[in-house]
Design an enzyme around this catalytic site. Structure first.
Site, PDB file in Angstrom:
ATOM      1  CD  GLU A  74      12.890   2.130  11.394  1.00 38.33           C
ATOM      2  OE1 GLU A  74      13.145   3.281  11.807  1.00 38.33           O
ATOM      3  OE2 GLU A  74      13.276   1.100  11.988  1.00 38.33           O
ATOM      4  CE  LYS A 106      -2.359   3.339   1.825  1.00 36.88           C
ATOM      5  NZ  LYS A 106      -1.789   4.550   1.268  1.00 36.88           N
ATOM      6  CB  CYS A 118      12.987   9.675   7.868  1.00 33.38           C
ATOM      7  SG  CYS A 118      14.046   8.526   6.993  1.00 33.38           S
ATOM      8  CD  GLU A 175       9.387  13.979  10.701  1.00 26.10           C
ATOM      9  OE1 GLU A 175       8.222  13.554  10.806  1.00 26.10           O
ATOM     10  OE2 GLU A 175      10.319  13.285  10.252  1.00 26.10           O
TER      11      GLU A 175
HETATM   12  P1  NAD Z   1       2.085   9.139   6.834  1.00 23.87           P
HETATM   13  O1  NAD Z   1       2.218   8.559   8.191  1.00 23.87           O
HETATM   14  O2  NAD Z   1       1.083  10.192   6.610  1.00 23.87           O
HETATM   15  O3  NAD Z   1       1.733   7.986   5.776  1.00 23.87           O
HETATM   16  C1  NAD Z   1       2.554   6.844   5.616  1.00 23.87           C
HETATM   17  C2  NAD Z   1       1.717   5.730   4.991  1.00 23.87           C
HETATM   18  O4  NAD Z   1       0.712   5.323   5.929  1.00 23.87           O
HETATM   19  C3  NAD Z   1       0.966   6.153   3.721  1.00 23.87           C
HETATM   20  O5  NAD Z   1       0.934   5.075   2.819  1.00 23.87           O
HETATM   21  C4  NAD Z   1      -0.425   6.440   4.251  1.00 23.87           C
HETATM   22  O6  NAD Z   1      -1.432   6.338   3.251  1.00 23.87           O
HETATM   23  C5  NAD Z   1      -0.571   5.363   5.311  1.00 23.87           C
HETATM   24  N1  NAD Z   1      -1.567   5.646   6.346  1.00 23.87           N
HETATM   25  C6  NAD Z   1      -2.016   6.854   6.785  1.00 23.87           C
HETATM   26  N2  NAD Z   1      -2.932   6.693   7.769  1.00 23.87           N
HETATM   27  C7  NAD Z   1      -3.054   5.363   7.970  1.00 23.87           C
HETATM   28  C8  NAD Z   1      -3.820   4.555   8.876  1.00 23.87           C
HETATM   29  N3  NAD Z   1      -4.662   5.105   9.756  1.00 23.87           N
HETATM   30  N4  NAD Z   1      -3.690   3.214   8.816  1.00 23.87           N
HETATM   31  C9  NAD Z   1      -2.834   2.642   7.933  1.00 23.87           C
HETATM   32  N5  NAD Z   1      -2.078   3.350   7.055  1.00 23.87           N
HETATM   33  C10 NAD Z   1      -2.189   4.687   7.069  1.00 23.87           C
HETATM   34  O7  NAD Z   1       3.550   9.626   6.399  1.00 23.87           O
HETATM   35  P2  NAD Z   1       3.981  10.404   5.061  1.00 23.87           P
HETATM   36  O8  NAD Z   1       3.488  11.809   5.152  1.00 23.87           O
HETATM   37  O9  NAD Z   1       3.645   9.601   3.863  1.00 23.87           O
HETATM   38  O10 NAD Z   1       5.582  10.388   5.193  1.00 23.87           O
HETATM   39  C11 NAD Z   1       6.300  11.286   5.960  1.00 23.87           C
HETATM   40  C12 NAD Z   1       6.707  10.673   7.290  1.00 23.87           C
HETATM   41  O11 NAD Z   1       7.428   9.485   7.063  1.00 23.87           O
HETATM   42  C13 NAD Z   1       7.630  11.565   8.097  1.00 23.87           C
HETATM   43  O12 NAD Z   1       7.231  11.552   9.443  1.00 23.87           O
HETATM   44  C14 NAD Z   1       8.995  10.886   7.947  1.00 23.87           C
HETATM   45  O13 NAD Z   1       9.911  11.134   8.970  1.00 23.87           O
HETATM   46  C15 NAD Z   1       8.604   9.464   7.878  1.00 23.87           C
HETATM   47  N6  NAD Z   1       9.659   8.671   7.258  1.00 23.87           N
HETATM   48  C16 NAD Z   1      10.410   7.851   8.055  1.00 23.87           C
HETATM   49  C17 NAD Z   1      11.434   7.092   7.505  1.00 23.87           C
HETATM   50  C18 NAD Z   1      12.246   6.160   8.353  1.00 23.87           C
HETATM   51  O14 NAD Z   1      12.812   5.229   7.810  1.00 23.87           O
HETATM   52  N7  NAD Z   1      12.328   6.363   9.651  1.00 23.87           N
HETATM   53  C19 NAD Z   1      11.711   7.180   6.137  1.00 23.87           C
HETATM   54  C20 NAD Z   1      10.938   8.038   5.364  1.00 23.87           C
HETATM   55  C21 NAD Z   1       9.906   8.777   5.930  1.00 23.87           C
END
Ligand code: NAD
Length: 480
Positions: A249, A174, A283, A380
């Site tokens: 993560e 997804k 991230c 963040e």
């Molecule tokens: P997000 O949490 O909004 O979404 C991540 C994924 O989760 C998307 O596919 C989204 O559709 C899905 N999602 C959202 N709500 C959900 C729910 N209730 N249940 C299941 N899935 C759901 O994050 P984003 O805006 O896509 O990405 C940015 C974030 O990702 C930042 O906080 C960044 O630090 C983090 N990030 C972390 C790493 C790492 O390895 N630590 C790497 C890249 C990004």
């Protein structure tokens, strides 16, 4: 504009209620790139069921043959590299050079885990009796769901899907709703490489609906998630209710410490690379630079000058060094933090406003005099915003670096080995670097954060992936 479908049980299908969403180019907001199905909870359940059906045959396929599919997918991705990189830039916004680097990374990850097909084994242990054998073997978990963010739309899915597959799992993927087209290109490579129907399924749609359904589905035995802390927490409670194995993560508030003895030019270079490459949407991006007083004025002035000199624009244009924010919503968040920084009394040294027309562009932004407990230093942002926090000495700098909820990546700039190693010993971060930016990872090394940056369960990448994507079975045999 491309009209795209989901992949369930080997069939390309729309959403069962025909709902859809579109994606746009962040550098040119009027440009619609693609339309994708908004998969319902029932569609997600169907994808998990299809994966469960395909799992036994895939798990029984010899590991070298599973690895061969990954090698073939790597070959196809190499052939398609230029096109996929352009799609990535048009969809996520990073520069073409950054996008090309990310696709190359995905290709190399496929090769790395393809090789794992030849290595997957177990341990032979000494038995307690004669004519007996004692060993442990690795088995796949079953159905694994991979839920991914938009900021590395091909590298992160690849570092989850490739190990899941080579170790014998079936996958439901997804991707983030901002970047499904790049994700689709990865799925196409794997399908064209000969992956059997149902072994990899793709469902696109709203996180709370499509992703939420996967997190709550007891068919899913392993759930790997990268994204924000709030979403991660929600997913964790849902998935652990039915005892799924979960890997999260999440975010970061990554510091680079600059000590008095540092090479000023190098320190500025590390901050610019860490804070502004990928538009700060990484991230591991540097969002705080903690600077010892003796070098602080010179560093702040030089960083502001470097930030002002960066060329911001459409990542497809040559000479552009920083692309747009991924969406208007993300840009609004960035601008909100500029306002918060000003209200908190930090001094704006560079940027702080929109740049260019037609896209979600922000000038690279630098604040000085940021208080370690302020929101600017604690939360963040996920944009090109660096806050300079001043420190009395190394102890004070390490204290300030650790004084946040996150613990993903951290770096230090110094030529003093003793002080560098003191930092390595005491910093609370899963990735620690000396004279390097906080960003940039080697695919063969374990990656994961401490504190609220991860679930603190399993690391990703390199050999660490084996632990998450397999379970260990211990076998006792007597043949007396
Ligand atoms: P997000 O949490 O909004 O979404 C991540 C994924 O989760 C998307 O596919 C989204 O559709 C899905 N999602 C959202 N709500 C959900 C729910 N209730 N249940 C299941 N899935 C759901 O994050 P984003 O805006 O896509 O990405 C940015 C974030 O990702 C930042 O906080 C960044 O630090 C983090 N990030 C972390 C790493 C790492 O390895 N630590 C790497 C890249 C990004």
């Amino acid at each position: 504009m491309e009209t795209c479908k989901n992949l369930i049980g080997g069939e390309w299908v729309g959403a069962s209620d025909h709902a859809s969403f579109e994606t746009r180019n962040p550098a040119c907001a009027d440009e619609v790139l693609a339309v994708f199905p908004s998969a319902t909870a029932a569609d997600a359940a169907q994808a998990a069921a299809a994966a469960a059906e395909a799992f036994p045959a895939w798990a029984a396929t010899p590991a070298p043959a599973r690895g061969a599919v990954l090698f073939k997918a790597a070959e196809l991705l190499t052939e398609r590299l230029g096109k996929v990189a352009r799609t990535l830039t048009r969809e996520e916004g990073k520069t073409l050079a950054e996008a090309t680097g990310e696709v190359v990374r995905a290709r190399d990850i496929l090769r790395y885990y393809g090789g794992e097909g030849w290595r997957l084994g177990g341990d032979l242990l000494p038995a307690n009796a004669p004519h007996a054998m004692l060993y442990s073997r690795r088995e796949p978990l079953g159905v694994v769901a991979a839920i991914t963010p938009w900021n590395f739309p091909i590298a992160i899915p690849t570092w989850k899907i490739a190990p899941a597959l080579v170790y014998g799992n079936a996958v439901v993927f997804k991707p983030a709703s901002a970047t499904p087209l790049t994700a689709l290109r990865l799925v196409e490579c794997l399908v064209d490489a000969g992956l059997p129907a149902g072994v990899l399924n793709l469902v696109t749609g709203a996180g709370s609906v499509t992703g939420g359904a996967l997190a709550g589905d007891p068919v899913v035995r392993g759930l790997t998630f990268t994204g924000s802390r709030d979403t991660g927490s929600r997913i964790y409670s849902r998935a652990t209710e039915h005892y799924a194995r979960v890997q999260l993560e999440m975010g970061g508030k990554n510091p680079t410490i600059v000590l008095d003895d540092a090479d000023l030019e190098l320190a500025v270079k590390l901050a610019v690379m860490g804070g502004f490459s990928l538009t700060g949407q990484s991230c591991t991006a540097t969002s705080r630079v903690i600077v010892e007083e003796g070098i602080a004025d010179r560093f702040a002035a030089a960083l502001a000058e470097a930030a002002n000199a960066l060329n911001v624009g459409d990542g497809l244009e040559s000479g552009v060094q920083m692309g747009p924010a991924v969406s208007e919503e993300q840009l609004e968040t960035d601008l909100d933090y500029v306002r918060i920084g000003r209200e908190e009394g930090a001094e704006l040294l560079a940027g702080g406003g929109r740049a260019g027309d037609g896209g979600h562009f922000l000038r690279p932004t630098v604040f000085d005099g940021v208080d370690v407990h302020s929101r600017l230093a604690q939360e963040e942002i996920f944009g090109p915003v660096i806050g300079i926090v001043r420190a009395r000495d190394l102890d004070d700098a390490i204290f300030k670096a650790n004084a946040v909820g996150y613990g993903l990546a951290a770096s230090i700039c110094t030529n003093d080995l003793r002080r560098a190693m003191t930092f390595v010993d005491r910093i609370e971060a899963g990735v620690v670097k000396v004279n390097e930016p906080t960003t940039g990872l080697a695919l063969q090394a374990p990656f994961g954060g401490f504190k609220q940056s991860s679930a603190n369960t399993f690391k990703e990448q390199g050999p660490a992936a084996l632990d998450f994507y397999t379970r260990t079975k211990t076998v006792y045999i007597t043949y007396d």
